[in-house]
Design a protein around this motif. Structure first.
Motif, PDB file in Angstrom:
ATOM      1  N   ARG A   1       7.559  52.245   7.862  1.00  0.00           N
ATOM      2  CA  ARG A   1       8.872  51.520   8.655  1.00  0.00           C
ATOM      3  C   ARG A   1       8.591  51.230   9.814  1.00  0.00           C
ATOM      4  O   ARG A   1       8.869  50.234  10.507  1.00  0.00           O
ATOM      5  CB  ARG A   1      10.084  52.050   8.183  1.00  0.00           C
ATOM      6  N   GLU A   2       8.226  52.387  10.510  1.00  0.00           N
ATOM      7  CA  GLU A   2       8.163  52.340  12.217  1.00  0.00           C
ATOM      8  C   GLU A   2       7.186  51.468  12.392  1.00  0.00           C
ATOM      9  O   GLU A   2       7.030  50.835  13.440  1.00  0.00           O
ATOM     10  CB  GLU A   2       8.154  53.699  12.554  1.00  0.00           C
TER      11      GLU A   2
ATOM     12  N   HIS B   1       3.126  48.709   5.729  1.00  0.00           N
ATOM     13  CA  HIS B   1       2.155  49.765   6.265  1.00  0.00           C
ATOM     14  C   HIS B   1       2.409  51.228   5.367  1.00  0.00           C
ATOM     15  O   HIS B   1       1.265  51.808   5.762  1.00  0.00           O
ATOM     16  CB  HIS B   1       2.633  50.109   7.985  1.00  0.00           C
ATOM     17  N   ALA B   2       3.233  51.488   4.859  1.00  0.00           N
ATOM     18  CA  ALA B   2       3.196  52.677   4.052  1.00  0.00           C
ATOM     19  C   ALA B   2       2.175  52.643   2.995  1.00  0.00           C
ATOM     20  O   ALA B   2       1.699  53.506   2.547  1.00  0.00           O
ATOM     21  CB  ALA B   2       4.871  52.802   3.245  1.00  0.00           C
TER      22      ALA B   2
ATOM     23  N   ARG C   1       8.202  47.930  12.153  1.00  0.00           N
ATOM     24  CA  ARG C   1       9.010  47.470  13.270  1.00  0.00           C
ATOM     25  C   ARG C   1       8.312  47.304  14.624  1.00  0.00           C
ATOM     26  O   ARG C   1       8.358  46.135  15.014  1.00  0.00           O
ATOM     27  CB  ARG C   1      10.034  48.773  13.515  1.00  0.00           C
ATOM     28  N   VAL C   2       7.058  47.998  14.643  1.00  0.00           N
ATOM     29  CA  VAL C   2       6.322  48.080  15.836  1.00  0.00           C
ATOM     30  C   VAL C   2       5.616  46.814  16.158  1.00  0.00           C
ATOM     31  O   VAL C   2       5.522  46.006  16.851  1.00  0.00           O
ATOM     32  CB  VAL C   2       5.313  49.040  16.147  1.00  0.00           C
ATOM     33  N   GLN C   3       4.999  46.432  14.491  1.00  0.00           N
ATOM     34  CA  GLN C   3       4.428  45.101  14.377  1.00  0.00           C
ATOM     35  C   GLN C   3       5.309  43.881  14.604  1.00  0.00           C
ATOM     36  O   GLN C   3       5.104  42.711  15.309  1.00  0.00           O
ATOM     37  CB  GLN C   3       3.614  44.942  13.038  1.00  0.00           C
ATOM     38  N   ALA C   4       6.463  43.918  14.014  1.00  0.00           N
ATOM     39  CA  ALA C   4       7.500  42.804  14.360  1.00  0.00           C
ATOM     40  C   ALA C   4       7.878  42.790  15.749  1.00  0.00           C
ATOM     41  O   ALA C   4       7.920  41.373  16.394  1.00  0.00           O
ATOM     42  CB  ALA C   4       8.706  42.921  13.143  1.00  0.00           C
ATOM     43  N   ASP C   5       8.024  43.677  16.555  1.00  0.00           N
ATOM     44  CA  ASP C   5       8.269  43.690  17.889  1.00  0.00           C
ATOM     45  C   ASP C   5       7.205  43.318  18.980  1.00  0.00           C
ATOM     46  O   ASP C   5       7.329  43.113  20.028  1.00  0.00           O
ATOM     47  CB  ASP C   5       8.941  44.985  18.346  1.00  0.00           C
TER      48      ASP C   5
ATOM     49  N   SER D   1       7.213  60.915   4.074  1.00  0.00           N
ATOM     50  CA  SER D   1       6.666  60.707   5.301  1.00  0.00           C
ATOM     51  C   SER D   1       6.083  59.413   5.403  1.00  0.00           C
ATOM     52  O   SER D   1       6.184  58.781   6.523  1.00  0.00           O
ATOM     53  CB  SER D   1       5.574  61.896   5.431  1.00  0.00           C
ATOM     54  N   LEU D   2       5.296  59.001   4.268  1.00  0.00           N
ATOM     55  CA  LEU D   2       4.495  57.649   4.466  1.00  0.00           C
ATOM     56  C   LEU D   2       5.505  56.461   4.667  1.00  0.00           C
ATOM     57  O   LEU D   2       5.383  55.816   5.261  1.00  0.00           O
ATOM     58  CB  LEU D   2       3.825  57.340   3.051  1.00  0.00           C
ATOM     59  N   THR D   3       6.707  56.366   3.943  1.00  0.00           N
ATOM     60  CA  THR D   3       7.825  55.544   4.013  1.00  0.00           C
ATOM     61  C   THR D   3       8.090  55.403   5.344  1.00  0.00           C
ATOM     62  O   THR D   3       8.359  54.584   6.161  1.00  0.00           O
ATOM     63  CB  THR D   3       8.883  55.853   3.002  1.00  0.00           C
ATOM     64  N   MET D   4       8.617  56.661   6.085  1.00  0.00           N
ATOM     65  CA  MET D   4       9.271  56.790   7.275  1.00  0.00           C
ATOM     66  C   MET D   4       8.299  56.041   8.439  1.00  0.00           C
ATOM     67  O   MET D   4       8.452  55.299   9.200  1.00  0.00           O
ATOM     68  CB  MET D   4       9.825  58.030   7.616  1.00  0.00           C
ATOM     69  N   GLU D   5       7.004  56.693   8.297  1.00  0.00           N
ATOM     70  CA  GLU D   5       6.156  56.230   9.304  1.00  0.00           C
ATOM     71  C   GLU D   5       5.588  54.529   9.115  1.00  0.00           C
ATOM     72  O   GLU D   5       5.302  53.875  10.053  1.00  0.00           O
ATOM     73  CB  GLU D   5       4.681  57.052   9.105  1.00  0.00           C
TER      74      GLU D   5
END
Length: 190
Positions: A32-33, A3-4, A36-40, A26-30
């Motif tokens: 990764r989130e 997503h980054a 994670r949301v896609q995986a969950d 900022s792109l890396t942090m957002e």
């Protein structure tokens, strides 16, 4: 694609430098989130199927007000699932046929009969016109010795291999019957 990288592709090409230290962080942090949301997401969608994804059962019980008056100490996982199945499929008005289907959803095959008042063509001369308070009673007949057996996927470790008694059936019938009626539960020999 992470997503980054997708977020970086959305930036206007001349206004932002995706490789810049603050923008990249900022792109890396957002990103990764969002990863994670896609995986969950599969687990979140699993909440729509409580019998497959049973970790959501407590949330369903809270929403449907379960286990309700049928709760008892040490209630089996299988009984909790039966009550949830009944709550999820509950529909329409109350009739004896509906109550019979309701009991079947909880795993009980029952016969239900009413005590009938005098009816021309069906009653004999001299019969009482009404059966008094029996007019508001009905009889639920279930198999004697009904039991719940431990089942893989429907029971959990620590539960008894087999339990006897129909307190759950009696509670379900009395909980869902019309308020002005009396339910009598009887058991026939197997």
């Amino acid at each position: 694609m992470p997503h980054a990288d997708l977020l970086a592709a959305l930036l206007p090409p001349r206004s932002y430098d995706a490789a810049g230290p603050h923008v990249a962080a900022s792109l890396t942090m957002e990103g990764r989130e969002l990863d994670r949301v896609q995986a969950d997401a599969a687990q979140a969608v699993g909440g729509l199927r409580p019998f497959t994804w049973q970790q959501w059962i407590e949330g369903y019980e809270r929403v449907y007000g379960l286990p309700g008056p049928c709760a008892k100490a040490g209630q089996l996982w299988q009984e909790r699932l039966a009550l949830l199945a009944v709550a999820l499929r509950e529909r329409g008005g109350i009739s004896l046929a509906w109550l019979k289907r309701y009991a079947a959803l909880a795993g009980y095959e029952v016969d239900i009969s009413e005590f009938r008042p005098f009816r021309a063509g069906h009653s004999r001369p001299g019969d009482a016109l009404t059966s008094g308070d029996w007019l508001y009673a009905f009889l639920v007949v279930a198999e004697a010795g009904a039991y719940r057996a431990f089942r893989a996927g429907q029971s959990v470790a620590g539960e008894a291999l087999r339990t006897w008694g129909d307190s759950l059936l009696e509670c379900i019938v009395n909980w869902r019957k019309p308020a002005h009626t009396v339910a009598l539960v009887a058991y026939r020999e197997a």
